[in-house]
Design an enzyme around this catalytic site. Structure first.
Site, PDB file in Angstrom:
ATOM      1  CE  LYS A 114     -58.643  33.047   4.094  1.00 30.33           C
ATOM      2  NZ  LYS A 114     -59.081  34.120   4.960  1.00 30.33           N
ATOM      3  CE  LYS A 196     -52.725  28.771   8.904  1.00 28.93           C
ATOM      4  NZ  LYS A 196     -52.912  30.167   8.489  1.00 28.93           N
ATOM      5  CE  LYS A 199     -60.166  31.493  11.732  1.00 29.10           C
ATOM      6  NZ  LYS A 199     -59.507  32.634  12.219  1.00 29.10           N
TER       7      LYS A 199
END
Ligand code: TYM
Length: 332
Positions: A114, A196, A199
């Protein structure tokens, strides 16, 4: 209290849910709900480590609550609540932050990923995120945490922090274990099956949103990336086919072997259509229940309000114990 073990799990309200969230987490929650005391939380406080639009955050939080129940989780039998409604989560997080090390936090894969993606907003919440997650879990004497494979590292640090605290103050926290399903634990992107399913994928064809309609689901599966062979077997190097086999066997409850046999000699086109159809059939009841709940918002509200009350009661007990052990003077 009964003699059942305790389950806690949660999902962030940072975006809509995907088939990955469903197969990695929600479906297992629904399966486990009758055999455990279950607490399921929409972790809205975790979501703000990424900048959120306030109206969208409110909407997503409610949407996810409804999806919990639409996935078959009984709102009366289980405790379902919103994290920011129970202040003990933030309070315990402060305490546990003082028993967590910079070194172990900086080794977290999710933080590295992130902070790599959002250069302009590497906030300290992103860094201390695992401490809040440890607090979520440890407040409820949790035995088992049903999650997808990507959360394993977060469970490990939760155990480390709990054990460290216990080694100083005695047996305060129960040490939780992850529950990671055999199939569905890692659903991959349909457009790049080495990544993976998420969204936040820029390519909308990479993920199935739980609230996509049947046509969209079918279209995305038909476009799924596979390989240049024509053999439906689970084998290293066949990431696309492996993912489709995994999805099919997760939604039908057949083993991968059975699925391979069923599609032996069939073409990829036919297989992709079959996977799409199986997913649509699996999601149909979720969509129907979701619509029903959307027309019954009073009930949804009642569930999360009562949930917060029950959760607060349990969480306060743990927090009190922690404060006492540390040496804080009781307020009452
Ligand atoms: P989150 O919100 O990213 O995802 C929620 C759950 O969905 C699972 N999952 C997947 N499983 C299989 N394949 C995928 N492609 C996939 N994508 C997501 C995740 O493993 C997870 O179980 N840190 C957590 C939220 C959290 C939490 C907690 C979880 C906060 N506090 C306490 C359990 C207990 C997270 O970011 O999950």
């Amino acid at each position: 209290m009964n003699d059942k073990q305790n389950i806690f799990s949660g999902i962030q309200s940072s975006g809509f849910l995907t088939l990955g969230n469903y197969l990695g987490a929600l479906r297992n929650w629904a399966k486990l709900q009758h055999d455990y005391n279950c607490i399921f939380c929409v972790v809205d406080m975790h979501s703000i480590t990424v900048r959120q639009n306030p109206a969208a955050l409110r909407q997503r939080t409610l949407e996810i609550l409804k999806l919990y129940m639409a996935s078959g989780i009984d709102g009366d039998e289980n405790t379902i609540f919103i994290q920011s409604h129970v202040s003990a989560h933030a309070e315990l997080a402060w305490v546990l932050g003082c028993y967590s090390y910079m070194g172990e936090l900086s080794r977290m894969t999710q933080f590295k990923e992130k902070s790599g993606n959002q250069h302009e907003n590497i906030n300290s919440g992103l860094f201390t995120y695992p401490i809040l997650m440890a607090s979520d879990i440890l407040l409820y004497n949790t035995d088992l945490v049903p999650v997808g494979g990507d959360q394993k590292q977060h469970l490990e640090i939760t155990r480390d922090i709990a054990q460290r605290f216990n080694s100083i103050y005695g047996n305060v926290f129960k040490i939780p274990a992850p529950y990671i399903g055999k199939v569905g634990a890692r659903i991959m992107s349909l457009s790049d099956p080495t990544k993976k399913m998420s969204k936040s994928d820029e390519n909308v064809n990479g993920y199935i949103a739980l609230l996509d309609d049947a046509d969209t689901v079918m279209r995305k599966f038909k476009r799924a990336v596979t390989d240049s062979e024509n053999e439906i077997v689970f084998r290293e190097g066949k990431d696309g086919i492996n993912n489709l086999l995994n999805i099919y066997s997760a939604v039908t409850d057949e083993t991968i072997k059975q699925t391979e046999q069923k599609f032996e000699g069939k073409g990829y086109g036919e297989f992709k259509t079959a996977v799409g159809e199986a997913v649509v059939e699996c999601l149909r009841p979720v969509w129907a229940k979701y619509r029903e709940l959307s027309e019954n918002i009073d009930y949804v509200e009642e569930v999360y309000k009562q949930g917060a009350e029950k959760a607060s009661h349990l969480a306060e007990r743990t927090l009190k114990k922690v404060y006492k052990k540390i040496g804080f003077i009781p307020a009452r």
